[in-house]
Write an enzyme that holds these catalytic residues in place. Sequence first.
Site, PDB file in Angstrom:
ATOM      1  N   ARG A  98      -1.749  61.210  20.688  1.00 60.63           N
ATOM      2  CA  ARG A  98      -0.423  60.888  21.216  1.00 60.63           C
ATOM      3  C   ARG A  98       0.692  61.552  20.406  1.00 60.63           C
ATOM      4  NH1 ARG A  98       0.181  56.601  24.814  1.00 60.63           N
ATOM      5  NH2 ARG A  98      -1.661  55.307  25.154  1.00 60.63           N
ATOM      6  N   ARG A 137       3.770  47.821  43.586  1.00 58.44           N
ATOM      7  CA  ARG A 137       2.639  47.112  42.991  1.00 58.44           C
ATOM      8  C   ARG A 137       3.130  45.878  42.241  1.00 58.44           C
ATOM      9  NH1 ARG A 137      -0.796  50.385  38.714  1.00 58.44           N
ATOM     10  NH2 ARG A 137      -0.992  51.787  40.518  1.00 58.44           N
ATOM     11  N   ARG A 143       5.119  40.453  39.660  1.00 64.53           N
ATOM     12  CA  ARG A 143       5.549  40.735  38.286  1.00 64.53           C
ATOM     13  C   ARG A 143       7.040  41.065  38.291  1.00 64.53           C
ATOM     14  NH1 ARG A 143       1.187  45.168  36.659  1.00 64.53           N
ATOM     15  NH2 ARG A 143       2.614  45.435  34.911  1.00 64.53           N
TER      16      ARG A 143
END
Length: 207
Positions: A98, A137, A143
């Site tokens: 990363r 989603r 959420r």
Amino acid sequence: MTTGVEGHVSPRLLIVGPPGAGKGTQATAIAETFGIPAISTGDIFRANVKNETELGLKVKAILDAGDYVPDSLTNELISDRLAQPDAADGFLLDGYPRTMQQVEFLDAHLSEQGQSLNGVVQLVADRDEIVERLRKRAAEQGRSDDTEDAIRHRQDVYLRETAPLIETYRERGLLLEVDGLGGIDEVAGRIDSALGARGFRPTASAS
């Protein structure tokens, strides 16, 4: 490139892609196609913590304190995982490296084994389309905290963190850009074609 019998290219791959591009799903598919382990830093952390290994106990203490796992420990966990027998004939890294420091560590670690990464699959997707996909989603899953602003922030972080890595691998001629939008099988087909063009062949059991 490291090759095995009959000129077979051992896949030592990295997959990168923005949140919501289906990277985890495609990583699993690539691993199955080529008979190699999909190595995710998150999975390694969880496995070591669950098994209470020495490294796992270090990770747990750091996470329990609310801190980020430092590069040095992440590198140690990755080198330990790459030394496992199932990674001897290739692997797919997901979520690592990363940072450029991690890139340098991975280069040095693989070089010691006479190896190197030989392909980087980059899932490319239109930012607005991904944001819309994730927004829908989040709504479907109830959420409410996953707002459009939060989703866009994660996209910004991904772009900021991975841009130097992607450019490095592009300069090395390793980058395989694949359209990440579409059905799962459709995207998987594009990835297989891109890897096939580089000489990677599925294992006999997967083909």
